[in-house]
Design a protein around this motif. Structure first.
Motif, mmCIF file in Angstrom:
data_model
loop_
_atom_site.group_PDB
_atom_site.id
_atom_site.type_symbol
_atom_site.label_atom_id
_atom_site.label_comp_id
_atom_site.label_asym_id
_atom_site.label_seq_id
_atom_site.Cartn_x
_atom_site.Cartn_y
_atom_site.Cartn_z
ATOM 1 N N ALA A 34 7.917 1.298 -1.224
ATOM 2 C CA ALA A 34 6.624 1.255 -0.559
ATOM 3 C C ALA A 34 6.700 0.270 0.612
ATOM 4 N N THR B 214 2.617 10.519 0.000
ATOM 5 C CA THR B 214 1.414 9.780 0.353
ATOM 6 C C THR B 214 0.271 10.262 -0.525
ATOM 7 N N SER C 53 -6.784 8.122 -1.638
ATOM 8 C CA SER C 53 -7.790 7.797 -2.669
ATOM 9 C C SER C 53 -9.068 8.597 -2.474
ATOM 10 N N LYS D 64 -1.333 8.432 -8.129
ATOM 11 C CA LYS D 64 -2.223 7.336 -7.762
ATOM 12 C C LYS D 64 -1.870 6.834 -6.365
ATOM 13 N N PRO D 65 -2.807 6.227 -5.675
ATOM 14 C CA PRO D 65 -2.481 5.682 -4.341
ATOM 15 C C PRO D 65 -1.302 4.726 -4.370
ATOM 16 N N GLU D 66 -1.114 4.005 -5.458
ATOM 17 C CA GLU D 66 0.010 3.067 -5.544
ATOM 18 C C GLU D 66 1.348 3.760 -5.710
ATOM 19 N N ASP D 67 1.345 5.081 -5.876
ATOM 20 C CA ASP D 67 2.592 5.838 -5.900
ATOM 21 C C ASP D 67 3.083 6.160 -4.492
ATOM 22 N N THR D 68 2.285 5.858 -3.494
ATOM 23 C CA THR D 68 2.673 6.120 -2.113
ATOM 24 C C THR D 68 3.927 5.335 -1.764
ATOM 25 N N ALA E 67 5.330 1.961 -14.842
ATOM 26 C CA ALA E 67 4.216 2.425 -14.009
ATOM 27 C C ALA E 67 4.070 3.941 -13.967
ATOM 28 N N LYS F 257 7.696 -3.594 0.374
ATOM 29 C CA LYS F 257 8.201 -3.859 -0.972
ATOM 30 C C LYS F 257 9.663 -3.472 -1.089
#
Length: 115
Positions: A39, A112, A115, A84-88, A61, A42
């Motif tokens: 990401a 991408t 949300s 989920k958005p955090e999987d982007t 996760a 990160k």
């Protein structure tokens, strides 16, 4: 290109995507294959892997939402549900050849999740 990844795209939260990775003939002694993601801002992290003996690994996760599959030699897939958005992230397929020992990387495919 030894590994060719595809299947990324834009999806709404709760949706699904399936990533695929095709392995070229130059890789012929695979010990483990997996999917990594990175990401923005990160470090690259291991998402899921599949060993030649049949064992699989999932990072906490994605447990219960992602499923890794493949034939261990020519193709690898990652079914991603309940995104989920955090999987982007940019998703990379990886294959570790045993003889000779070498780690191959695909070019990355962007996922991408809005949300």
């Amino acid at each position: 290109v030894p590994l060719q990844a595809s299947g990324g795209g834009l999806v709404q939260a709760g949706g699904s995507l399936r990533l695929s990775c095709a392995v070229s003939g130059s890789i012929n002694s695979i010990g483990v294959m997996g999917w990594y993601r990175q990401a923005p801002g990160k470090q690259r992290e291991l998402v899921a892997s599949m060993h030649s003996g049949g064992g699989t690994f999932y990072t906490d996760a994605v447990k219960g939402r992602f499923t890794i599959s493949g034939d261990g030699a020519k193709e690898l897939s990652l079914q991603m549900n309940s995104l989920k958005p955090e999987d982007t992230a940019l998703y990379y397929c990886n294959a570790v050849n045993i003889r000779p020992y070498y780690a191959y990387w695909g070019q990355g495919t962007l996922v991408t999740v809005s949300s």
